[in-house]
Design a protein around this motif. Structure first.
Motif, PDB file in Angstrom:
ATOM      1  N   PRO A  69     -22.775 -57.995   7.947  1.00 17.68           N
ATOM      2  CA  PRO A  69     -24.021 -57.596   7.560  1.00 17.68           C
ATOM      3  C   PRO A  69     -24.948 -56.533   8.243  1.00 17.68           C
ATOM      4  O   PRO A  69     -24.537 -56.146   9.333  1.00 17.68           O
ATOM      5  CB  PRO A  69     -25.007 -58.902   7.371  1.00 17.68           C
ATOM      6  CG  PRO A  69     -24.141 -60.020   7.451  1.00 17.68           C
ATOM      7  CD  PRO A  69     -22.725 -59.276   8.405  1.00 17.68           C
ATOM      8  N   TYR A  70     -25.728 -56.075   7.264  1.00 17.27           N
ATOM      9  CA  TYR A  70     -26.560 -54.851   8.021  1.00 17.27           C
ATOM     10  C   TYR A  70     -27.274 -55.394   9.278  1.00 17.27           C
ATOM     11  O   TYR A  70     -27.929 -56.518   9.263  1.00 17.27           O
ATOM     12  CB  TYR A  70     -27.566 -54.534   6.931  1.00 17.27           C
ATOM     13  CG  TYR A  70     -28.492 -53.156   7.542  1.00 17.27           C
ATOM     14  CD1 TYR A  70     -27.700 -52.129   7.343  1.00 17.27           C
ATOM     15  CD2 TYR A  70     -29.723 -53.088   7.795  1.00 17.27           C
ATOM     16  CE1 TYR A  70     -28.354 -50.773   7.922  1.00 17.27           C
ATOM     17  CE2 TYR A  70     -30.377 -52.140   8.243  1.00 17.27           C
ATOM     18  CZ  TYR A  70     -29.815 -50.800   8.122  1.00 17.27           C
ATOM     19  OH  TYR A  70     -30.564 -49.734   8.548  1.00 17.27           O
ATOM     20  N   ASN A  71     -27.115 -54.917  10.244  1.00 17.79           N
ATOM     21  CA  ASN A  71     -27.493 -55.192  11.610  1.00 17.79           C
ATOM     22  C   ASN A  71     -27.425 -56.452  12.210  1.00 17.79           C
ATOM     23  O   ASN A  71     -28.263 -57.175  12.665  1.00 17.79           O
ATOM     24  CB  ASN A  71     -29.228 -54.879  11.575  1.00 17.79           C
ATOM     25  CG  ASN A  71     -30.001 -54.788  12.917  1.00 17.79           C
ATOM     26  OD1 ASN A  71     -29.379 -54.203  13.677  1.00 17.79           O
ATOM     27  ND2 ASN A  71     -31.117 -55.361  13.075  1.00 17.79           N
ATOM     28  N   ALA A  72     -26.260 -56.697  11.996  1.00 15.45           N
ATOM     29  CA  ALA A  72     -25.681 -58.068  12.311  1.00 15.45           C
ATOM     30  C   ALA A  72     -25.705 -58.388  13.700  1.00 15.45           C
ATOM     31  O   ALA A  72     -25.495 -57.421  14.562  1.00 15.45           O
ATOM     32  CB  ALA A  72     -24.415 -58.533  11.777  1.00 15.45           C
ATOM     33  N   ALA A  73     -26.067 -59.558  14.187  1.00 11.66           N
ATOM     34  CA  ALA A  73     -25.861 -59.875  15.682  1.00 11.66           C
ATOM     35  C   ALA A  73     -25.430 -61.282  15.945  1.00 11.66           C
ATOM     36  O   ALA A  73     -25.165 -62.114  14.769  1.00 11.66           O
ATOM     37  CB  ALA A  73     -27.212 -60.082  16.182  1.00 11.66           C
ATOM     38  N   GLY A  74     -25.004 -61.829  16.923  1.00 11.46           N
ATOM     39  CA  GLY A  74     -24.430 -63.091  17.063  1.00 11.46           C
ATOM     40  C   GLY A  74     -23.025 -63.585  16.369  1.00 11.46           C
ATOM     41  O   GLY A  74     -22.218 -62.492  15.962  1.00 11.46           O
ATOM     42  N   GLU A  75     -23.103 -64.434  15.765  1.00 11.63           N
ATOM     43  CA  GLU A  75     -21.886 -64.871  15.040  1.00 11.63           C
ATOM     44  C   GLU A  75     -21.774 -64.239  13.846  1.00 11.63           C
ATOM     45  O   GLU A  75     -20.526 -63.954  13.364  1.00 11.63           O
ATOM     46  CB  GLU A  75     -21.882 -66.350  14.746  1.00 11.63           C
ATOM     47  CG  GLU A  75     -20.792 -66.967  14.006  1.00 11.63           C
ATOM     48  CD  GLU A  75     -19.669 -66.888  14.947  1.00 11.63           C
ATOM     49  OE1 GLU A  75     -18.444 -66.652  14.056  1.00 11.63           O
ATOM     50  OE2 GLU A  75     -19.379 -67.027  16.108  1.00 11.63           O
ATOM     51  N   ALA A  76     -22.855 -63.656  13.297  1.00  4.01           N
ATOM     52  CA  ALA A  76     -22.780 -62.765  11.950  1.00  4.01           C
ATOM     53  C   ALA A  76     -21.993 -61.407  12.480  1.00  4.01           C
ATOM     54  O   ALA A  76     -21.255 -60.982  11.305  1.00  4.01           O
ATOM     55  CB  ALA A  76     -23.926 -62.323  11.608  1.00  4.01           C
ATOM     56  N   ASN A  77     -21.842 -61.178  13.421  1.00  4.26           N
ATOM     57  CA  ASN A  77     -21.215 -59.850  13.802  1.00  4.26           C
ATOM     58  C   ASN A  77     -19.753 -60.244  14.412  1.00  4.26           C
ATOM     59  O   ASN A  77     -19.087 -59.281  15.096  1.00  4.26           O
ATOM     60  CB  ASN A  77     -21.999 -59.089  14.902  1.00  4.26           C
ATOM     61  CG  ASN A  77     -21.579 -57.694  15.226  1.00  4.26           C
ATOM     62  OD1 ASN A  77     -21.290 -57.071  14.030  1.00  4.26           O
ATOM     63  ND2 ASN A  77     -21.550 -57.256  16.372  1.00  4.26           N
ATOM     64  N   ALA A  78     -19.222 -61.426  14.273  1.00  3.06           N
ATOM     65  CA  ALA A  78     -17.820 -61.676  15.018  1.00  3.06           C
ATOM     66  C   ALA A  78     -16.796 -60.748  14.674  1.00  3.06           C
ATOM     67  O   ALA A  78     -15.956 -60.502  15.589  1.00  3.06           O
ATOM     68  CB  ALA A  78     -17.601 -63.419  14.421  1.00  3.06           C
ATOM     69  N   ALA A  79     -16.887 -60.382  13.525  1.00  3.39           N
ATOM     70  CA  ALA A  79     -15.736 -59.544  13.120  1.00  3.39           C
ATOM     71  C   ALA A  79     -15.503 -58.332  13.668  1.00  3.39           C
ATOM     72  O   ALA A  79     -14.540 -57.969  14.174  1.00  3.39           O
ATOM     73  CB  ALA A  79     -15.598 -59.315  11.554  1.00  3.39           C
ATOM     74  N   MET A  80     -16.828 -57.725  13.904  1.00  7.34           N
ATOM     75  CA  MET A  80     -16.719 -56.388  14.739  1.00  7.34           C
ATOM     76  C   MET A  80     -16.603 -56.374  16.231  1.00  7.34           C
ATOM     77  O   MET A  80     -15.964 -55.744  16.590  1.00  7.34           O
ATOM     78  CB  MET A  80     -18.025 -55.332  14.551  1.00  7.34           C
ATOM     79  CG  MET A  80     -18.210 -55.033  12.996  1.00  7.34           C
ATOM     80  SD  MET A  80     -16.876 -54.091  12.423  1.00  7.34           S
ATOM     81  CE  MET A  80     -17.099 -52.589  13.372  1.00  7.34           C
TER      82      MET A  80
END
Length: 451
Positions: free
Chosen positions: A387-398
């Motif tokens: 997602p836009y401006n993802a952090a933590g678990e939401a940014n796991a893929a990157m």
């Protein structure tokens, strides 16, 4: 140079960093900076002897790579001759750097105001525009980055602005063209260009043309995703500025000095701004330097009227000597031409081939040594991988993608759901092929997060 492992020294460097260095754009307790032992050409290495191909060019500034001997020698010679001097005087290194830059800027951008970097170049360009026009507002695009100082961060159009946005800096944001995620429901580049220009002119009309001092755009947006504008867009912005007496500012901090296969990205679009900011590649970041290239009309504003601005280290001799050497190296060694040739014949085809094989790659875009891969969960819906401006678990893929890239020997430039391919402009074809093999392996990890 073959890296020699020295983990004890690396541990000491890391310990001192963690005890005393306050890092930018970071939650201090959540970062783990790599301790770097050295760098040369397109590579750097850590104290364990592990070498990385730098696909970030530092922060997109080592356009001629690390430790170029001619630039290092020029800095050493200048330090021995005149290591520093106040900006009010004429000195050889400063004068020659300004001359060489002015020879390469488009149109009549023949006066050079030196700053310490890109952000303060933007600050001064905006100040010049406001004083020249007597107006206050500045328009800038969403999906942009112009620097971390107060005015520059307010001009920025990404989440880094939010915490510092005072809503009182005279900044109005608008949508620039980006066909892959069009805000204008466009299906072709022609539609995207026409509708983006109509949107900009409508924004000006509702803000009041007589209140707008400047429009600032990255010629090709950098950290926002390397979105090459469609044909005719920048020329259309130039026409709108001329129509309403607005100063047109192009931010070439990241795109300038060979990055796009031209000295300046503006040359790709045959457009001449009124002010142009630069930094980074002007001396490959060997010593901090930036500046504003100024048109004749704006320079004349301050012919008999003092310009109310300056910096203690404006045109620092060591930085200017590095710029002179860098520009001469780029000319002598065909670095600009190399970036253009490899971008068209090697980088573009290789990245498009990767896109065909990896479901995580939604779009490839770029020019010269300035490319980005837009990573997605689904190619059909174009849903971003995170997602836009993802952090933590939401940014796991990157995070997983970045870790895989480093594991395979490249240091990636990652921002939100994009990875950039921005190696030094004098990178070799063999080095690029090595990097693409590592990128291929890392993208296989990103593929695991697709639908």
């Amino acid at each position: 140079m073959t890296p020699q492992p020295n983990p004890e020294a690396g541990a000491a460097v890391k310990a001192a960093d963690r005890a005393h260095v306050f890092h930018s754009w970071s939650a201090q307790e959540l970062i783990d900076p790599l301790a770097v032992a050295g760098a040369e050409g397109s590579y750097f290495w850590d104290y364990d002897g592990r070498r990385y191909l730098d696909f970030t060019s530092g922060l997109v500034y080592t356009n001629i790579g690390y430790q170029h001997p001619k630039v290092v020698a020029a800095i050493q010679e200048q330090a021995a001759t005149l290591s520093t001097f106040a900006p009010a005087f004429a000195i050889e290194a400063r004068s020659e750097a300004a001359r060489l830059i002015a020879e390469r800027t488009p149109g009549d951008l023949d006066k050079i105001f030196f700053t310490n970097g890109g952000a303060d170049a933007v600050e001064h360009a905006v100040r010049m525009a406001r004083l020249h026009t007597g107006r206050a507002k500045v328009l800038s695009a969403y999906r942009s980055y112009h620097g971390g100082t107060q005015q520059a961060i307010n001009l920025t159009g990404d989440p880094r602005r939010w915490a510092s946005d005072s809503a009182a800096a005279g900044v109005v944001h608008f949508w620039a063209p980006y066909l892959y995620r069009s805000r204008f429901y466009a299906e072709t580049e022609e539609q995207e260009c026409a509708r983006a220009l109509e949107h900009l002119e409508t924004t000006i009309a509702f803000e009041g043309p007589a209140t707008v001092a400047a429009i600032i755009l990255e010629t090709i947006p950098g950290t926002a995703g390397i979105m090459v504008p469609p044909p005719g867009y920048l020329a259309g912005v130039r026409e709108i500025c001329d129509k309403y007496g607005i100063v047109f500012v192009l931010d070439e901090v990241m795109a300038g000095f060979g990055r796009t296969g031209e000295w300046f990205a503006a040359d790709l679009f045959d457009v001449v701004p009124d002010l142009m900011t630069f930094a980074k590649g002007v001396n490959s970041g060997y010593v901090p330097l930036g500046g504003v290239a100024i048109s004749g009309a704006i320079a004349e504003t301050f012919g008999k009227r003092a310009y109310p601005g300056g910096l203690t280290y404006s045109g620092h001799p060591l930085a200017c000597a590095a710029a002179v050497a860098t520009i001469n190296v780029m000319a002598e060694e065909g670095v600009v031409e190399n970036a253009g040739h490899l971008g068209a014949s090697v980088v573009g085809p290789a990245l498009r081939e990767l896109a065909e094989r990896h479901p995580s790659v939604g779009e490839v875009r770029g020019v010269g040594m300035f490319w980005a891969l837009d990573l997605v969960k689904n190619k059909e819906t174009r849903e971003p991988l995170v997602p836009y401006n993802a952090a933590g678990e939401a940014n796991a893929a990157m995070l997983a993608f970045g870790a895989a890239a480093k594991k395979h020997g490249i240091w990636p430039f990652i921002n939100m759901n994009r990875t950039h391919v921005v190696p030094p402009c004098n990178v070799s074809e063999a080095e690029l092929k090595e990097g693409f093999a590592a990128l291929d392996a890392a993208l296989s990890v990103a593929d695991e997060y697709t639908e």
